[in-house]
Design a protein around this motif. Structure first.
Motif, mmCIF file in Angstrom:
data_model
loop_
_atom_site.group_PDB
_atom_site.id
_atom_site.type_symbol
_atom_site.label_atom_id
_atom_site.label_comp_id
_atom_site.label_asym_id
_atom_site.label_seq_id
_atom_site.Cartn_x
_atom_site.Cartn_y
_atom_site.Cartn_z
ATOM 1 N N ARG A 1 0.808 -1.331 -0.071
ATOM 2 C CA ARG A 1 -0.019 0.056 -0.013
ATOM 3 C C ARG A 1 0.869 1.325 0.047
ATOM 4 O O ARG A 1 0.589 2.306 -0.730
ATOM 5 C CB ARG A 1 -0.876 0.008 1.292
ATOM 6 C CG ARG A 1 -1.845 -1.041 1.464
ATOM 7 C CD ARG A 1 -3.230 -0.642 2.147
ATOM 8 N NE ARG A 1 -3.808 0.292 1.183
ATOM 9 C CZ ARG A 1 -5.316 0.821 1.413
ATOM 10 N NH1 ARG A 1 -5.571 0.552 2.611
ATOM 11 N NH2 ARG A 1 -5.869 1.621 0.704
ATOM 12 N N ASP B 1 1.277 3.051 7.376
ATOM 13 C CA ASP B 1 0.302 2.430 7.813
ATOM 14 C C ASP B 1 -0.394 3.393 8.826
ATOM 15 O O ASP B 1 0.305 4.055 9.654
ATOM 16 C CB ASP B 1 0.736 1.064 8.658
ATOM 17 C CG ASP B 1 -0.020 0.142 8.923
ATOM 18 O OD1 ASP B 1 -1.098 0.531 9.633
ATOM 19 O OD2 ASP B 1 0.052 -1.098 8.490
ATOM 20 N N VAL C 1 -5.008 -4.287 4.689
ATOM 21 C CA VAL C 1 -5.451 -5.249 3.569
ATOM 22 C C VAL C 1 -5.742 -6.247 4.299
ATOM 23 O O VAL C 1 -5.268 -7.032 5.114
ATOM 24 C CB VAL C 1 -4.457 -5.595 2.429
ATOM 25 C CG1 VAL C 1 -5.014 -6.329 1.485
ATOM 26 C CG2 VAL C 1 -3.764 -4.527 2.042
ATOM 27 N N ASP D 1 -5.776 -1.004 -4.692
ATOM 28 C CA ASP D 1 -5.231 -0.300 -3.473
ATOM 29 C C ASP D 1 -5.530 1.036 -3.805
ATOM 30 O O ASP D 1 -5.987 1.603 -2.687
ATOM 31 C CB ASP D 1 -3.714 -0.671 -3.475
ATOM 32 C CG ASP D 1 -3.151 -0.699 -2.189
ATOM 33 O OD1 ASP D 1 -3.238 0.682 -1.436
ATOM 34 O OD2 ASP D 1 -3.076 -1.815 -1.631
ATOM 35 N N HIS E 1 -9.488 2.641 -3.130
ATOM 36 C CA HIS E 1 -10.127 2.737 -1.818
ATOM 37 C C HIS E 1 -9.648 3.816 -1.248
ATOM 38 O O HIS E 1 -8.441 4.310 -1.323
ATOM 39 C CB HIS E 1 -9.759 1.522 -1.018
ATOM 40 C CG HIS E 1 -10.281 0.339 -1.485
ATOM 41 N ND1 HIS E 1 -9.885 -0.607 -2.160
ATOM 42 C CD2 HIS E 1 -11.583 -0.383 -1.340
ATOM 43 C CE1 HIS E 1 -10.403 -1.550 -2.563
ATOM 44 N NE2 HIS E 1 -11.596 -1.532 -1.768
ATOM 45 N N ARG F 1 -7.895 5.850 1.023
ATOM 46 C CA ARG F 1 -6.901 5.177 1.727
ATOM 47 C C ARG F 1 -7.101 4.929 3.287
ATOM 48 O O ARG F 1 -6.284 4.058 3.518
ATOM 49 C CB ARG F 1 -5.715 5.926 1.319
ATOM 50 C CG ARG F 1 -5.502 7.373 2.048
ATOM 51 C CD ARG F 1 -4.319 8.202 1.628
ATOM 52 N NE ARG F 1 -4.190 9.809 1.882
ATOM 53 C CZ ARG F 1 -4.553 10.351 2.870
ATOM 54 N NH1 ARG F 1 -4.681 9.435 4.287
ATOM 55 N NH2 ARG F 1 -4.590 11.569 3.218
ATOM 56 N N ASP G 1 -9.804 0.198 5.649
ATOM 57 C CA ASP G 1 -9.249 -1.236 5.369
ATOM 58 C C ASP G 1 -10.005 -1.746 4.084
ATOM 59 O O ASP G 1 -11.169 -1.332 3.767
ATOM 60 C CB ASP G 1 -9.580 -2.088 6.536
ATOM 61 C CG ASP G 1 -8.862 -1.629 8.013
ATOM 62 O OD1 ASP G 1 -8.089 -0.860 7.699
ATOM 63 O OD2 ASP G 1 -9.503 -2.173 9.013
ATOM 64 N N TYR G 2 -9.387 -2.664 3.318
ATOM 65 C CA TYR G 2 -10.112 -3.185 2.507
ATOM 66 C C TYR G 2 -10.017 -4.858 2.249
ATOM 67 O O TYR G 2 -8.801 -5.258 2.595
ATOM 68 C CB TYR G 2 -10.163 -2.656 1.150
ATOM 69 C CG TYR G 2 -8.646 -2.843 0.464
ATOM 70 C CD1 TYR G 2 -8.592 -3.740 -0.552
ATOM 71 C CD2 TYR G 2 -7.755 -2.134 0.280
ATOM 72 C CE1 TYR G 2 -7.182 -4.021 -1.161
ATOM 73 C CE2 TYR G 2 -6.339 -2.068 -0.051
ATOM 74 C CZ TYR G 2 -6.272 -3.184 -1.025
ATOM 75 O OH TYR G 2 -5.032 -3.385 -1.499
ATOM 76 N N PHE H 1 -9.296 -8.136 0.367
ATOM 77 C CA PHE H 1 -8.650 -8.289 -0.876
ATOM 78 C C PHE H 1 -9.170 -9.383 -1.788
ATOM 79 O O PHE H 1 -9.692 -10.444 -1.117
ATOM 80 C CB PHE H 1 -7.082 -8.859 -0.594
ATOM 81 C CG PHE H 1 -6.239 -9.090 -1.716
ATOM 82 C CD1 PHE H 1 -5.238 -7.983 -1.985
ATOM 83 C CD2 PHE H 1 -5.959 -10.193 -2.446
ATOM 84 C CE1 PHE H 1 -4.366 -8.052 -2.869
ATOM 85 C CE2 PHE H 1 -5.093 -10.400 -3.257
ATOM 86 C CZ PHE H 1 -4.333 -9.200 -3.658
#
Ligand code: ARG
Length: 649
Positions: free
Chosen positions: A136, A410, A442, A503, A506, A508, A511-512, A514
């Motif tokens: 990311r 992060d 992620v 990536d 979204h 930023r 959370d997403y 995968f």
């Protein structure tokens, strides 16, 4: 032309007779959601009217009187309670679109006052395997560098690698005690990663074994606390606080149980493996000894420094090969170790100027509003991540003359950066913008941090390989007309594009989850969809055997008689605005969103407007030019995100 900015600036002028602080009202001029309401809509009459105790429609008409947009728009209209609808003059939109087509930069002007940006991104801890979390940072940081540069800023990208941390003690200990020389000769980085994991596992084991009895003792206490909380809640149903306390106790108990279970599982994995168990028994003090190796390295121990000198370039080389796959080069990769000679001086200065105090043996900066200390030197004398980051700021501002420092890291490090920036301000770095460009985690389908089936974190190289393999299936299905080699090349673009785009698209901060399926979908908000849209346009131009360069420079008129043509032209003129929006709060998703919308506008246009068969010839030419400009915007936009395209897919 950036119509939005132009109209906003006209509105600002008009507002001077209504308010002293027009900024927030100016922002209320936005692209319309629906073409029915014109191309742009200003909603500022309502709040202005409220403030001045007037009727909103009256304010709207008074504002229109002052609004000088006759050269750009048809006469403004007032709708509903006092919305001002603006519709661009079609001729003007057409002329500006023709201008954009002649411009190498597609209408994106360079900023008037360029800033110097340092973008700190990727920044993995070397000699530990790089994982999907670093993806990311790498992808977001790269996109931001490219976009800011394109906008005309001076950008220095800095890979602030962690090459001085405690992992080196573990690797050095592992190297001295457990190395497989043949494996090290053959694949040094893989062997170092194995050693790191092994030492980590063994020292965790001893720590767990030592801590488990204490944790197990806490279990009945925590259970009793829950029982008590529940009883209190039952006895006192009107106590609003009680349910919260029950929840808290439940959470604490479940956390404790979880921690015990995880520790037991880790211990079991060692105990069930006689070879590992024998190693663990032979190295009971491994954690302590590994830390000592780090301390020796930091104090200049010759043997450890030689090992470090041997390890680091090998690790950097492995990182390089990964960056190459993304097409990323850094302007600098000084790394933490480079700042080592400056750390003692920083701490001395903080102390002498009374910015730092000794607390429980450690040297700390306390920042107003924060209970946590910012520790710059531990009680044992070791400098910290914080000390290095302060030295880094000094270098970036004093020597590199940064106007802005972005840290693409992060979100779990947000407290560190909050303290870092507050400390920097305190010691006098108050003219520089410091920004933690933070991002979420992620996740796997189970909504826990993304792992492989065996539970390891996923290595980046294998992730990229998998992306390309999966892309190959899509390409085989959709591009059977291409040769084997072409399909292989396109799969690389599609696979890498999918990984990067998913990536970036979204927000930023979120959370997403995968999902290969979603990220490679040929319709929807994916790179694949946009790449196919680009290839489709190229296909049209190819089929018509069009000399685009000749067409671009011939000064043909652009005709925007149908709504679909008009919408597409308007969208193409928004490119510059979308890029500007990204730079406001460092959000590349505003560019992916723009590109997705552009591909959608193109799809509607292509659905409704014949291109190659259009008549008369002037209309055909105009539509071909719209196709060409769309392709250029999509290509340029994807390129700024770090994503490539193919003319044929
Ligand atoms: N090496 C750190 C990590 O992997 C990230 C460093 C970010 N940059 C900084 N200047 N602190 O967590």
């Amino acid at each position: 032309m950036d119509f939005l900015s132009e109209l906003r600036s006209r509105l600002r002028t008009a507002l001077t007779s209504f308010t002293d602080s027009p900024a927030s009202y100016v922002e209320m001029l936005k692209p319309s959601q629906d073409g029915k309401f014109g191309d742009f809509q200003a909603n500022c009459a309502m709040p202005l009217a409220k403030q001045n105790k007037q009727a909103p429609r009256d304010v709207a008409s008074a504002l229109i009187e002052k609004l000088d947009v006759a050269d750009l728009c048809d006469p403004p209209e007032i709708a509903g309670p006092g919305f001002i609808n603006l519709r661009l003059k079609t001729v003007r939109l057409a002329n500006e679109t023709a201008r954009l087509m002649l411009d190498e930069r597609l209408g994106v002007a360079e900023v008037e006052s360029a800033r110097t940006y340092i973008v700190d991104f990727s920044s993995p801890n070397v000699a530990k395997p790089m994982h999907v979390g670093h993806l990311r940072s790498t992808v977001i940081g790269n996109a931001l560098c490219r976009i800011l540069r394109f906008l005309g800023h001076r950008v220095l990208s800095d890979n602030h690698v962690g090459d001085w941390g405690t992992q080196f003690g573990m690797i050095i200990y592992g190297y001295k005690n457990f190395r497989n020389e043949a494996a090290y000769q053959k694949e040094p980085v893989a062997e170092l990663a194995r050693l790191y994991r092994l030492v980590n596992q063994l020292s965790d084991y001893h720590e767990f074994v030592a801590n488990l009895p204490k944790q197990r003792e806490k279990l009945p206490i925590s259970e009793a606390a829950l029982v008590a909380a529940r009883q209190a809640a039952a006895a006192n149903p009107s106590d609003k606080n009680a349910p919260r306390l029950v929840k808290k106790s439940e959470q604490e108990l479940s956390d404790l149980k979880g921690a015990i279970a995880a520790a037991e599982k880790k211990c079991q994995s060692i105990e069930e493996d006689p070879a590992l168990k024998a190693l663990a028994d032979a190295h009971p003090k491994i954690g302590e000894l590994a830390r000592r190796e780090t301390a020796k390295l930091h104090l200049g121990d010759i043997e450890n420094k030689q090992l470090w000198d041997a390890f680091v370039p090998k690790c950097m080389l492995a990182l390089e090969s990964m960056y190459k796959r993304f097409g990323i080069t850094f302007d600098m990769a000084l790394g933490e170790s480079w700042y080592n000679p400056m750390l003692a001086g920083i701490v001395e200065e903080l102390k002498s100027k009374n910015f730092a105090v000794i607390s429980e043996g450690a040297t700390c900066v306390f920042v107003e509003g924060n209970d946590a200390p910012f520790i710059v030197q531990k009680a044992d004398g070791a400098f910290t991540y914080a000390t290095t980051d302060l030295a880094t700021i000094r270098y970036r501002v004093d020597t590199l003359h940064a106007d802005a420092c972005l840290y693409v890291v992060d979100s779990r490090q947000s407290e560190h950066f909050q303290l870092l920036f507050a400390t920097a301000k305190k010691i006098g770095y108050d003219n520089t913008e410091f920004r933690h460009v933070s991002f979420g985690t992620v996740l796997g389908e189970d909504r826990r941090p993304y792992k492989t089936r065996s539970g390891d974190t996923i290595g980046l190289e294998s992730l990229l390989d998998e992306a390309i393999q999966n892309a190959r299936k899509i390409v085989d299905e959709n591009s059977s007309h291409l040769s084997e080699t072409e399909r292989a090349n396109v799969s690389v673009l599609v696979g890498m594009g999918a990984i990067i785009y998913v990536d970036l698209h979204h927000n930023r901060d979120s959370d997403y989850v995968f999902s290969w399926e979603k990220m490679l979908a040929t319709s929807g908000d994916t790179a694949t969809y946009i790449q196919y849209a680009y290839a489709r346009v190229c296909g049209i131009l190819r089929k018509g055997d069009v000399d685009v360069k000749g067409l671009r420079s011939a000064g043909h008129a652009i005709l925007l008689d149908t709504p679909a043509e008009r919408t597409l032209a308007l969208q193409l003129n928004r490119f510059s605005n979308a890029l500007g929006d990204v730079a406001v709060d460092y959000r590349p998703n505003l560019l992916t969103q723009y590109l997705f919308e552009t591909a959608n506008c193109f799809a509607s246009f292509y659905n409704e407007c014949p291109v190659l068969n259009a008549e008369p010839a002037a209309l055909r030419t105009s539509r071909l030019l719209l196709c060409d400009a769309t392709a250029r915007v999509l290509k340029q936009g994807l390129d700024l995100l770090g994503i490539g395209v193919a003319d044929q897919m």
